[in-house]
Scaffold this active site. Structure first.
Site, PDB file in Angstrom:
ATOM      1  N   HIS A   1     -54.041  71.646 -49.423  1.00 27.36           N
ATOM      2  CA  HIS A   1     -52.881  71.956 -50.265  1.00 27.36           C
ATOM      3  C   HIS A   1     -53.175  71.588 -51.719  1.00 27.36           C
ATOM      4  CE1 HIS A   1     -48.367  71.986 -51.014  1.00 27.36           C
ATOM      5  NE2 HIS A   1     -48.788  71.269 -52.049  1.00 27.36           N
ATOM      6  N   GLU A   2     -53.671  70.365 -51.929  1.00 32.31           N
ATOM      7  CA  GLU A   2     -53.907  69.912 -53.309  1.00 32.31           C
ATOM      8  C   GLU A   2     -55.031  70.717 -53.964  1.00 32.31           C
ATOM      9  OE1 GLU A   2     -51.697  68.238 -54.589  1.00 32.31           O
ATOM     10  OE2 GLU A   2     -50.753  67.677 -52.716  1.00 32.31           O
TER      11      GLU A   2
ATOM     12  N   HIS B   1     -53.901  74.035 -55.246  1.00 30.26           N
ATOM     13  CA  HIS B   1     -53.246  74.030 -56.566  1.00 30.26           C
ATOM     14  C   HIS B   1     -54.280  74.301 -57.662  1.00 30.26           C
ATOM     15  CE1 HIS B   1     -49.106  73.165 -55.753  1.00 30.26           C
ATOM     16  NE2 HIS B   1     -49.363  72.052 -55.101  1.00 30.26           N
TER      17      HIS B   1
ATOM     18  N   GLU C   1     -46.240  76.616 -54.857  1.00 30.36           N
ATOM     19  CA  GLU C   1     -46.153  75.694 -53.724  1.00 30.36           C
ATOM     20  C   GLU C   1     -46.476  76.405 -52.414  1.00 30.36           C
ATOM     21  OE1 GLU C   1     -45.968  72.503 -53.038  1.00 30.36           O
ATOM     22  OE2 GLU C   1     -46.202  72.221 -55.171  1.00 30.36           O
TER      23      GLU C   1
ATOM     24  N   HIS D   1     -40.623  73.177 -54.094  1.00 27.64           N
ATOM     25  CA  HIS D   1     -40.869  72.823 -52.687  1.00 27.64           C
ATOM     26  C   HIS D   1     -39.739  73.333 -51.798  1.00 27.64           C
ATOM     27  CE1 HIS D   1     -43.306  70.039 -54.995  1.00 27.64           C
ATOM     28  NE2 HIS D   1     -44.089  69.957 -53.955  1.00 27.64           N
TER      29      HIS D   1
END
Lengths: 348, 90
Positions: free
Chosen positions: A174-175, A178, A198, A270
């Protein structure tokens, strides 16, 4: 003295810089270090903006040659030693560290790079072999993980509500995603683009988790953050942060809407990522097999083959995936039908 | 100034959303901050810079002049204030 700008908080540097018991030379050096520390912070904050500007320049970009066999980008891990000063102290040989978070941050970052290369021929976050930087043991029992425009950062969790954030493969993917988004569509963190941003991270986070487990879509749990739920969270009935298959579900710690509506972009990203998350789940389920093979390719191509569009709307992204589902899979109409039906089902 | 409060938004957790059961909040007496921290925060409130980031904190301080709010990145926040943040579930 050497520059300790990455380790010592600025207020402490300034406090020592005013200490009359230190020599003039030492105080002067501390002033310089504090000044450099502030400049580095400003530099990092400008990193995302700079990426976007560079991507927008009308410069010819020759195709990046794919080295075969592919060499994964370097992954560096830093230990914050429970401070909040980034990046912390670099760890030598993180892949063989006895420290769980250090080793996991290294191994899983490399695995995410392999996932992006093997499936999408993307060479690291920026598509150009960028070194992956992670910091672990951030703060004291810090309950979060984040991408700051230049690197990943992981807290240890408090052990009650959240466990160590490197325990979740989806957290790490996920990170890192980004970063991929920053270097492709450059989506903002607000408005509908924020919800899409997101959602991209949840989609590729879940996809990576499935890829590591070699799961087909029907066997995947589609939960985000399931591996970092602490005992108190589980006791209260929360099994994840978000559920891509059922965004409104009460077992999600942060339930989301499952249908688009005008104005959704005014809410927290989110929260507004619920409809695009559900659209990917529905498309992948309808197509079947492995999520990264068809649905994932459509989403990845939609994310990475257009100029930066920081304020992209959800309907525009949906339109891109509809178009790409046909152009990427011209002989397989089930892909387009699945993508089209999935977006329609969430109101887009 | 009497006190300053802090609330976290975003990151992987995404605390503070409309339906979220998880919250990350803290508060400190203004007097508990060092002079350097107070000066740094004064600059933040004066600048009111726009934040577009994956994780940010909303700072609110209360003084004789009323209430002021500003969004800030983690590394702009004094460690003592950041450390006051507690995660809660409702």
């Amino acid at each position: 003295m050497t520059c300790g700008c990455c380790i010592i908080p600025e207020d402490i540097l300034l406090r020592f810089a005013s200490d009359p018991e230190l020599s003039d030379a030492a105080r002067q050096a501390l002033h310089h270090t504090a000044e450099i520390s502030g400049q580095i912070r400003a530099l990092r904050q400008q990193n995302a903006a700079l990426t976007l500007t560079a991507l927008r320049l009308p410069l010819p970009r020759p195709p990046i040659p794919f080295p075969l066999p592919h060499v994964l980008p370097a992954a560096h891990v830093f230990d914050c030693h429970h401070t909040t000063a980034l990046p912390g102290v670099q760890v030598a040989n993180p892949g063989s560290s006895p420290d769980g978070p250090i080793k996991r941050a290294y191994v899983e970052s490399e695995n995410v790079a392999k996932f992006y290369w093997d499936n999408f021929k993307r060479d690291s976050i920026d598509g150009n072999h960028m070194t992956l930087v992670s910091s672990v043991h951030y703060g004291v029992k810090y309950n979060n993980a984040f991408w700051n425009g230049a690197q990943m950062t992981y807290g240890d969790g408090d052990g009650q509500i959240f466990l160590d954030f490197t325990l979740g493969e989806d957290v790490i993917a996920h990170e890192l995603t980004h970063g991929v988004t920053q270097h492709s569509l450059g989506l903002a963190y607000s408005g509908e683009a924020g919800g899409l941003n997101e959602s991209m991270s949840d989609v590729f986070g879940s996809m990576f988790r499935q890829w590591e487990k070699k799961q087909v879509v029907t066997k995947a749990d589609w939960l985000i953050g399931a591996d970092i739920m602490g005992p108190l969270s589980k006791q209260k009935g929360f099994t994840c942060l978000r559920d891509m298959a059922s965004p409104k579900s009460p077992h999600a710690m942060a339930p989301q809407p499952d249908h688009y509506y005008p104005g959704i972009g005014n809410l927290d990203p989110h929260y507004s990522s619920g409809p695009p998350n559900l659209a990917f789940y529905k498309a992948a389920q309808a197509i079947g097999g492995h999520s990264w093979e068809k649905a994932g390719k459509v989403w990845y191509t939609a994310l990475t083959t257009a100029p930066p569009m920081p304020n992209m709307t959800m309907s525009k992204f949906a339109a891109r995936t509809r178009k790409l589902s046909t152009s990427l899979f011209p002989n397989d109409p089930t892909v387009h039908n699945a993508v089209d039906a999935a977006w329609t089902a969430v109101g887009l | 100034m009497r006190e300053i409060s802090i609330e976290g938004f975003g990151g992987f957790v995404g605390a503070g959303g409309p339906a979220s059961h998880v919250h990350q909040r803290g508060r400190l007496d203004w007097s508990a901050l060092s002079a350097a921290d107070q000066a740094g925060l004064d600059r933040l409130f004066a600048e009111q810079a726009r934040v577009d980031a994956n994780l940010f904190y909303r700072l609110t301080r209360v003084g004789a002049g009323g209430t002021e709010t500003v969004d800030a990145l983690p590394d702009q926040i004094p460690p003592a204030l950041l450390a006051s943040v507690q995660t809660t579930l409702d």
